[in-house]
Design a protein around this motif. Structure first.
Motif, PDB file in Angstrom:
ATOM      1  N   GLY A 139      -7.519 -17.818   2.687  1.00 49.72           N
ATOM      2  CA  GLY A 139      -7.846 -17.672   4.278  1.00 49.72           C
ATOM      3  C   GLY A 139      -6.667 -17.615   5.446  1.00 49.72           C
ATOM      4  N   GLU A 140      -6.292 -17.995   6.479  1.00 53.44           N
ATOM      5  CA  GLU A 140      -5.498 -17.235   7.325  1.00 53.44           C
ATOM      6  C   GLU A 140      -3.866 -17.163   7.088  1.00 53.44           C
ATOM      7  OE1 GLU A 140      -7.096 -16.922  11.955  1.00 53.44           O
ATOM      8  OE2 GLU A 140      -9.345 -17.365  11.076  1.00 53.44           O
ATOM      9  N   TYR A 157      -8.029  -9.714  -1.767  1.00 48.69           N
ATOM     10  CA  TYR A 157      -8.027 -10.853  -1.116  1.00 48.69           C
ATOM     11  C   TYR A 157      -9.158 -10.717  -0.848  1.00 48.69           C
ATOM     12  CZ  TYR A 157      -5.794 -14.675   1.719  1.00 48.69           C
ATOM     13  OH  TYR A 157      -5.329 -16.132   2.078  1.00 48.69           O
ATOM     14  N   LEU A 158     -10.035 -11.865  -0.521  1.00 45.99           N
ATOM     15  CA  LEU A 158     -11.719 -12.129  -0.031  1.00 45.99           C
ATOM     16  C   LEU A 158     -10.870 -12.754   1.406  1.00 45.99           C
ATOM     17  CD1 LEU A 158     -13.522 -13.578  -2.909  1.00 45.99           C
ATOM     18  CD2 LEU A 158     -13.072 -11.436  -2.298  1.00 45.99           C
ATOM     19  N   LEU A 159     -11.196 -12.866   2.681  1.00 45.89           N
ATOM     20  CA  LEU A 159     -10.928 -13.567   3.733  1.00 45.89           C
ATOM     21  C   LEU A 159     -12.898 -12.829   4.338  1.00 45.89           C
ATOM     22  CD1 LEU A 159      -9.382 -15.037   5.310  1.00 45.89           C
ATOM     23  CD2 LEU A 159      -8.917 -13.395   6.391  1.00 45.89           C
ATOM     24  N   ARG A 160     -13.516 -13.706   4.227  1.00 48.52           N
ATOM     25  CA  ARG A 160     -15.044 -13.509   5.434  1.00 48.52           C
ATOM     26  C   ARG A 160     -14.718 -13.489   6.503  1.00 48.52           C
ATOM     27  NH1 ARG A 160     -20.126 -16.316   2.514  1.00 48.52           N
ATOM     28  NH2 ARG A 160     -20.012 -14.873   0.421  1.00 48.52           N
ATOM     29  N   ILE A 183      -9.572 -11.256  12.098  1.00 44.93           N
ATOM     30  CA  ILE A 183      -9.937  -9.836  12.636  1.00 44.93           C
ATOM     31  C   ILE A 183      -8.443  -9.347  12.126  1.00 44.93           C
ATOM     32  CG2 ILE A 183     -10.698  -7.344  12.889  1.00 44.93           C
ATOM     33  CD1 ILE A 183     -12.696  -9.386  12.354  1.00 44.93           C
ATOM     34  N   ASN A 184      -7.171  -9.654  12.469  1.00 44.19           N
ATOM     35  CA  ASN A 184      -5.748  -9.022  12.188  1.00 44.19           C
ATOM     36  C   ASN A 184      -5.412  -9.403  11.081  1.00 44.19           C
ATOM     37  OD1 ASN A 184      -6.026  -8.782  14.645  1.00 44.19           O
ATOM     38  ND2 ASN A 184      -4.692 -10.385  15.752  1.00 44.19           N
ATOM     39  N   CYS A 185      -5.710 -10.531   9.949  1.00 41.74           N
ATOM     40  CA  CYS A 185      -5.875 -10.576   8.656  1.00 41.74           C
ATOM     41  C   CYS A 185      -6.071  -9.461   8.080  1.00 41.74           C
ATOM     42  CB  CYS A 185      -6.239 -12.368   8.225  1.00 41.74           C
ATOM     43  SG  CYS A 185      -5.168 -13.231   9.321  1.00 41.74           S
ATOM     44  N   LEU A 186      -7.563  -9.073   8.336  1.00 40.03           N
ATOM     45  CA  LEU A 186      -7.911  -8.278   7.209  1.00 40.03           C
ATOM     46  C   LEU A 186      -7.092  -6.806   7.240  1.00 40.03           C
ATOM     47  CD1 LEU A 186     -11.549  -9.228   8.203  1.00 40.03           C
ATOM     48  CD2 LEU A 186     -10.354  -9.195   5.428  1.00 40.03           C
ATOM     49  N   TYR A 187      -6.765  -6.551   8.341  1.00 38.86           N
ATOM     50  CA  TYR A 187      -5.885  -5.237   8.671  1.00 38.86           C
ATOM     51  C   TYR A 187      -4.541  -5.464   8.085  1.00 38.86           C
ATOM     52  CZ  TYR A 187      -9.639  -3.232  10.839  1.00 38.86           C
ATOM     53  OH  TYR A 187     -11.487  -2.525  11.633  1.00 38.86           O
TER      54      TYR A 187
END
Ligand code: 5AD
Ligand code: FES
Length: 348
Positions: A139-140, A157-160, A183-187
């Motif tokens: 998660g986040e 890392y997987l974060l849908r 979305i910030n987490c993904l970046y």
């Protein structure tokens, strides 16, 4: 419509309107054409190899309350569990012997697993299995935490992101959660150097065809290493208990479009797909997917990690799932391979 698929095949991208036209006109014939092209592309990148990841569901405690998810905080009927570090290492040992070279540690957002506890687990796994890739799906977190996990040895890392539309996101999540933060987490994860996976549910409540077109635009922009998608399936103890499930057909169609949009992407044929149809995972591979993620969790906890109803493989031992998957893939002419299965552009 075939011209649009041909265009996507050669240019790896379409406009939102073009994606939308394909999605709204998807039928059996067009799907078959799409899947042929998708298989061609995946074959050029990955041959007939299918990568396996051993999924270890190590905690079903979660501080969040996503409306679709069976392990949401408000579900008082969920029987909660946590695996210890030793339990996790035992799962890895069993998995290693079965030929797994990627372990995915997945869990709810469980405050018990502080950064300190996580980094301890991560370094223990990586010290014992230096030839394996370790994927986190927890998660986040803050940039700082992601960095600490990465420094401890986590590779992926997987974060849908769950949906590319902030308004739709609000309908699937309680107020405290923000699309922008996710979305910030993904970046952040990308910037740190992880191989990153995002993803979404197909047919989640309130999802429109426009949303699905936007998913492809979003994916093209983020350009993740992996994309996890599966049909939404209702869980009886959630606010969405009476909502319709996503369809296998649309999930497969999206897999095909994703393969053509991101030719090298690691694309799992998911457990949710296998749950809505007995041959869902085989069909996912035939639509362009190239990864399967059999369960390595101890059988004693499997039924408790119930994100949605009727989840498959909850009564099977890891060795059975491994064997079953091998047979399923062989039956459609694909080979499960032992190896980390990195993204070709990952620079490892
Ligand atoms: N149906 C299908 N997928 C679900 N997930 C969570 N709940 C459901 C459901 N009811 C997916 C989410 C999450 C992933 C771990 O499982 O996309 O990110
Ligand atoms: Fe688990 Fe078939 S993959 S029993």
């Amino acid at each position: 419509m075939r011209e649009l698929i041909d265009k996507l095949y050669s240019e790896h991208s379409l406009s939102r309107e073009e994606y939308l036209r394909l999605i709204t006109r998807a039928d059996a014939q067009l799907s078959e054409y799409l899947f042929e092209k998708a298989r061609e592309v995946r074959k050029a990148v990955y041959g007939n190899d299918v990568y396996i990841r051993g999924l270890i569901e190590f905690t079903n405690y979660c501080k969040n309350d996503c409306l679709y998810c069976g392990i949401r905080r408000s579900n008082k009927n969920a029987e909660r569990y946590r695996l210890t570090k030793d339990d996790i290492l035992l799962c890895c040992k069993e998995g290693y012997e079965l030929g797994f070279r990627t372990f995915v540690l997945q869990g709810g957002e469980d405050p018990y697993f502080t950064d300190e506890r996580m980094t301890d687990i991560i370094s223990a796994v990586k010290t014992r299995y230096p030839d394996c890739a370790l994927t986190l799906s927890i998660g986040e977190k803050s940039h700082e935490s992601y960095q600490a996990f990465f420094d401890a040895g986590a590779d992926r890392y997987l974060l849908r992101h769950e949906t590319a539309d902030p308004q739709h996101y609000k309908k699937l999540h309680p107020a405290g959660l923000s699309w922008q933060n996710r979305i910030n987490c993904l970046y952040d994860l990308k910037a740190i150097g992880y191989q990153v996976g995002c993803g979404f549910m197909v047919g989640s409540p309130y999802q429109t065809a426009e949303n699905l077109a936007d998913e492809l635009i979003f994916l093209k922009k983020l350009s993740p290493h992996m994309v996890g998608i599966g049909p939404f399936i209702a869980h009886h103890d959630t606010p969405f208990s009476n909502e319709k499930s996503g369809t296998m057909e649309m999930t497969l169609f999206m897999l095909g479009l994703i393969r053509l949009t991101l030719p090298e992407v690691l694309l799992p044929s998911t457990t949710a797909l296998g749950t809505i149809h007995p041959l869902g995972r085989e069909k996912g591979i035939m639509a362009g997917a190239n990864v399967v993620m059999p369960n390595l969790s101890p059988v004693s906890v499997r039924k408790k990690y119930l994100l949605y109803d009727n989840k498959i493989c909850t009564g099977d031992e890891s060795a059975q799932c491994r064997e079953c998957m091998q047979n399923r893939m062989r039956s459609i002419g694909y080979n499960v391979v032992t190896g980390r299965g990195d993204h070709p552009g990952a620079g490892v």
